[in-house]
Design a protein around this motif. Structure first.
Motif, PDB file in Angstrom:
ATOM      1  N   LEU A  95       6.742  21.665   5.052  1.00 15.83           N
ATOM      2  CA  LEU A  95       7.401  21.415   6.298  1.00 15.83           C
ATOM      3  C   LEU A  95       8.865  20.924   5.997  1.00 15.83           C
ATOM      4  N   GLY A  96       9.172  20.740   4.889  1.00 15.25           N
ATOM      5  CA  GLY A  96      10.507  20.215   4.100  1.00 15.25           C
ATOM      6  C   GLY A  96      10.843  18.915   4.571  1.00 15.25           C
ATOM      7  N   GLN A  97       9.723  18.024   4.702  1.00 16.91           N
ATOM      8  CA  GLN A  97      10.165  16.631   5.052  1.00 16.91           C
ATOM      9  C   GLN A  97      10.020  15.733   3.729  1.00 16.91           C
ATOM     10  N   ARG A  98      10.989  14.750   3.950  1.00 19.31           N
ATOM     11  CA  ARG A  98      11.067  13.703   2.756  1.00 19.31           C
ATOM     12  C   ARG A  98       9.950  12.820   2.650  1.00 19.31           C
ATOM     13  N   VAL A  99       9.392  12.699   1.165  1.00 17.59           N
ATOM     14  CA  VAL A  99       8.110  11.855   1.024  1.00 17.59           C
ATOM     15  C   VAL A  99       8.336  11.087  -0.299  1.00 17.59           C
ATOM     16  N   GLU A 100       7.843   9.552  -0.005  1.00 20.29           N
ATOM     17  CA  GLU A 100       8.049   8.724  -1.224  1.00 20.29           C
ATOM     18  C   GLU A 100       6.693   8.410  -1.358  1.00 20.29           C
ATOM     19  N   ILE A 101       6.133   8.434  -2.656  1.00 24.24           N
ATOM     20  CA  ILE A 101       4.871   7.774  -2.969  1.00 24.24           C
ATOM     21  C   ILE A 101       5.176   6.251  -3.220  1.00 24.24           C
ATOM     22  N   ARG A 102       4.286   5.609  -2.723  1.00 29.92           N
ATOM     23  CA  ARG A 102       4.355   4.111  -3.083  1.00 29.92           C
ATOM     24  C   ARG A 102       3.009   3.604  -3.750  1.00 29.92           C
ATOM     25  N   VAL A 103       3.139   2.752  -4.967  1.00 32.08           N
ATOM     26  CA  VAL A 103       2.058   2.247  -5.668  1.00 32.08           C
ATOM     27  C   VAL A 103       2.207   0.683  -5.925  1.00 32.08           C
ATOM     28  N   VAL A 104       1.286   0.147  -5.142  1.00 38.56           N
ATOM     29  CA  VAL A 104       1.309  -1.454  -5.322  1.00 38.56           C
ATOM     30  C   VAL A 104       0.368  -1.628  -6.440  1.00 38.56           C
ATOM     31  N   LEU A 105       1.172  -2.494  -7.536  1.00 39.68           N
ATOM     32  CA  LEU A 105       0.189  -2.678  -8.467  1.00 39.68           C
ATOM     33  C   LEU A 105      -0.233  -3.991  -8.892  1.00 39.68           C
ATOM     34  N   HIS A 106      -1.641  -4.032  -9.155  1.00 39.23           N
ATOM     35  CA  HIS A 106      -2.473  -4.940  -9.203  1.00 39.23           C
ATOM     36  C   HIS A 106      -3.769  -4.839 -10.073  1.00 39.23           C
ATOM     37  N   PHE A 148       6.873  17.777  -6.251  1.00 43.35           N
ATOM     38  CA  PHE A 148       7.958  17.975  -5.312  1.00 43.35           C
ATOM     39  C   PHE A 148       8.080  16.479  -4.444  1.00 43.35           C
ATOM     40  N   VAL A 149       7.519  15.506  -4.700  1.00 41.92           N
ATOM     41  CA  VAL A 149       7.822  14.362  -3.723  1.00 41.92           C
ATOM     42  C   VAL A 149       9.156  14.009  -4.198  1.00 41.92           C
ATOM     43  N   ASP A 150       9.909  13.280  -3.325  1.00 37.28           N
ATOM     44  CA  ASP A 150      10.984  12.917  -3.358  1.00 37.28           C
ATOM     45  C   ASP A 150      11.189  11.604  -4.303  1.00 37.28           C
ATOM     46  N   LYS A 151      10.311  10.936  -4.351  1.00 36.59           N
ATOM     47  CA  LYS A 151      10.707   9.475  -5.136  1.00 36.59           C
ATOM     48  C   LYS A 151       9.259   8.837  -5.248  1.00 36.59           C
ATOM     49  N   VAL A 152       9.017   8.170  -6.359  1.00 37.65           N
ATOM     50  CA  VAL A 152       7.988   7.181  -6.531  1.00 37.65           C
ATOM     51  C   VAL A 152       8.305   5.931  -6.652  1.00 37.65           C
ATOM     52  N   ALA A 153       7.700   4.951  -6.039  1.00 38.91           N
ATOM     53  CA  ALA A 153       8.146   3.415  -6.128  1.00 38.91           C
ATOM     54  C   ALA A 153       6.805   2.667  -6.633  1.00 38.91           C
ATOM     55  N   LEU A 154       7.114   2.091  -7.572  1.00 40.10           N
ATOM     56  CA  LEU A 154       6.295   1.087  -8.372  1.00 40.10           C
ATOM     57  C   LEU A 154       6.390  -0.245  -7.836  1.00 40.10           C
ATOM     58  N   MET A 155       5.659  -0.899  -7.128  1.00 41.83           N
ATOM     59  CA  MET A 155       5.629  -2.159  -6.440  1.00 41.83           C
ATOM     60  C   MET A 155       4.933  -3.393  -6.833  1.00 41.83           C
ATOM     61  N   GLY A 156       5.523  -4.452  -6.803  1.00 40.55           N
ATOM     62  CA  GLY A 156       4.928  -5.839  -7.177  1.00 40.55           C
ATOM     63  C   GLY A 156       4.103  -6.114  -5.868  1.00 40.55           C
ATOM     64  N   LEU A 157       3.130  -7.033  -6.268  1.00 37.03           N
ATOM     65  CA  LEU A 157       2.276  -7.411  -5.197  1.00 37.03           C
ATOM     66  C   LEU A 157       2.818  -8.779  -4.454  1.00 37.03           C
ATOM     67  N   GLU A 158       2.650  -8.576  -3.229  1.00 40.29           N
ATOM     68  CA  GLU A 158       3.041  -9.461  -2.085  1.00 40.29           C
ATOM     69  C   GLU A 158       2.074 -10.569  -1.848  1.00 40.29           C
ATOM     70  N   MET A 159       2.148 -11.895  -2.085  1.00 33.21           N
ATOM     71  CA  MET A 159       1.248 -12.682  -1.828  1.00 33.21           C
ATOM     72  C   MET A 159       1.200 -13.389  -0.430  1.00 33.21           C
ATOM     73  N   THR A 160       0.491 -12.337   0.460  1.00 37.89           N
ATOM     74  CA  THR A 160       0.408 -12.821   1.740  1.00 37.89           C
ATOM     75  C   THR A 160      -0.756 -11.936   2.442  1.00 37.89           C
ATOM     76  N   GLY A 161      -1.007 -12.149   3.783  1.00 39.43           N
ATOM     77  CA  GLY A 161      -2.142 -11.471   4.293  1.00 39.43           C
ATOM     78  C   GLY A 161      -3.441 -11.355   3.436  1.00 39.43           C
ATOM     79  N   PHE A 162      -3.933 -10.462   3.350  1.00 36.10           N
ATOM     80  CA  PHE A 162      -5.511 -10.099   2.626  1.00 36.10           C
ATOM     81  C   PHE A 162      -5.268 -10.510   1.135  1.00 36.10           C
ATOM     82  N   THR A 163      -4.052 -10.341   0.596  1.00 38.30           N
ATOM     83  CA  THR A 163      -3.934 -10.624  -0.899  1.00 38.30           C
ATOM     84  C   THR A 163      -4.617 -12.187  -1.383  1.00 38.30           C
ATOM     85  N   ARG A 164      -4.207 -12.951  -0.630  1.00 39.49           N
ATOM     86  CA  ARG A 164      -4.708 -14.379  -0.614  1.00 39.49           C
ATOM     87  C   ARG A 164      -6.048 -14.400  -0.772  1.00 39.49           C
TER      88      ARG A 164
END
Length: 392
Positions: free
Chosen positions: A252-263, A283-299
């Motif tokens: 449908l021509g919408q912008r999409v970023e794929i996010r990958v949390v690395l752990h 065809f995705v618009d961007k990929v974000a490779l993301m570090g882990l945030e030490m909060t919520g369920f991560t703890r």
């Protein structure tokens, strides 16, 4: 780290009980320090008093820092707040509620603004920073709707719409996006979603039909292996719905970023995931490779998730090379500059929001500190790499 919510020291807004809706009554104000603001422009404004002085008249509300309260007394429209909120400034938007709290919803002088739309979610991710709850929090959507008219009409301010899962509200979510387009089309929107609701093509089509001029959806994909992805998000069949959601949005021509949390659960398959995206979601618009945030369920799941980013720096470089080879835009978020290889510095982003960013003691002598994204404040308190190598 900034405090975005605090108990007021003196309540200046009269509230009526609202037992029918069982929601916390609240009033939103845009802050101003202009005591000479024309009377016609004062509707919805609260005068911000930072220092002791004469109390201005004609404003529906005055918000004063504790240090400015000297000799002001118990004025009906005066709310006094702790000095820790002294970062507040012109154009900021606050919510005053009947439970005696003030929340800063929008800060005019930062690009890091986000709005929580719900705590409900149909995923239960191992590392969720906002653990889902089964609650009636429709008031969050209502508040977001009210916030729109308080946002600036000029410039290109950015706003992240997050949850929980924002699309939980269905037609209500679509209406919110539509109101942003109608009232503040200049506001750049970034929706954080697990993407599953967009597997419903009619819902995806309704979202696209709004035709917001500047909006993107950030959707996580954690593995090329459906079983591994579903394990990370703790929801059977989630991988299939997420990928179908991405396909529908792009159709449908919408912008999409794929996010990958690395752990630890995602890093071994990162290169294969990069190849999967290159083969199937080129065809995705961007990929974000993301570090882990030490909060919520991560703890709670730290033993299953934690891996020192210094130990996967070569894997990170390899994945970036795959994306670059296929001309897929890629960025690295939530990492420290000294813990990534030099070959990925061109896609490194100082992404951690200023209100929750801190630096380790080791960073004090680093000559590239201003180029580095730092740490989540929660990481400094919990666990972070012991392999920091400050630049000299």
């Amino acid at each position: 780290m900034l405090t975005l919510s605090a108990k007021v020291l003196q309540q200046g807004v009269p509230f009526a009980d609202n037992p029918v809706h069982r929601r916390t009554p609240r009033v939103l104000f845009t802050l101003t320090t202009n005591a000479r603001l024309p009377q016609a422009a004062r509707s919805g404004k609260a005068f911000l008093m930072r220092e002791p002085g004469e109390l201005p008249s004609g404003f529906p509300q005055v918000v004063a820092l504790e240090r400015a309260r000297v000799q002001l007394g118990a004025v009906a429209n005066l709310t006094v707040v702790p000095n820790e909120l002294d970062y507040m400034a012109d154009g900021d938007v606050v919510a005053l509620s009947s439970d005696g709290r003030i929340r800063v919803l929008y800060r005019a002088n930062t690009p890091h603004n986000g709005v929580l739309l719900t705590e409900q979610c149909n995923n239960y991710c191992l590392m969720c920073s906002q653990p889902p709850r089964e609650v009636d929090d429709r008031w969050l959507l209502d508040e977001a709707m009210e916030l729109i008219s308080h946002l600036p009409r000029d410039g290109r301010p950015g706003l992240v719409l997050s949850g929980g899962e924002p699309t939980t509200w269905g037609a209500g979510f679509i209406e919110l996006i539509d109101q942003f387009k109608r009232q503040r089309p200049n506001v750049v929107l970034h929706v954080l979603s697990n993407g599953r609701r967009f597997a419903d093509f009619e819902f995806a089509r309704a979202y696209a039909a709004v035709k917001h001029p500047d909006i993107a959806v950030g959707i996580p994909v954690y593995s090329a292996d459906p079983t591994r992805h579903d394990y990370v998000v703790q929801a059977a069949g989630a991988f299939d719905e997420t990928v179908r959601g991405i396909l529908n949005l792009k159709r449908l021509g919408q912008r999409v970023e794929i996010r990958v949390v690395l752990h630890r659960q995602t890093i071994d398959g990162l290169t294969e995931l990069a190849r999967f995206i290159a083969r199937n979601l080129l065809f995705v618009d961007k990929v974000a490779l993301m570090g882990l945030e030490m909060t919520g369920f991560t703890r709670a799941n730290l033993d299953a998730l934690w891996i020192d980013s210094a130990d996967y720096r070569d894997t990170l470089s390899e994945a970036v090379r795959v994306f670059k080879h296929f001309d897929i835009p890629v960025e690295i978020y939530n990492h420290q500059l000294c813990l990534v290889n030099r070959d990925v510095e061109d896609v490194y982003v100082r992404s951690i929001s200023d209100w929750k960013k801190e630096y380790a003691q080791e960073c004090a002598v680093c000559v590239r500190r201003t180029e580095c994204g730092g740490f989540f404040a929660s990481s400094i308190r919990e666990v972070y790499s012991r392999k920091l190598v400050p630049f000299f």
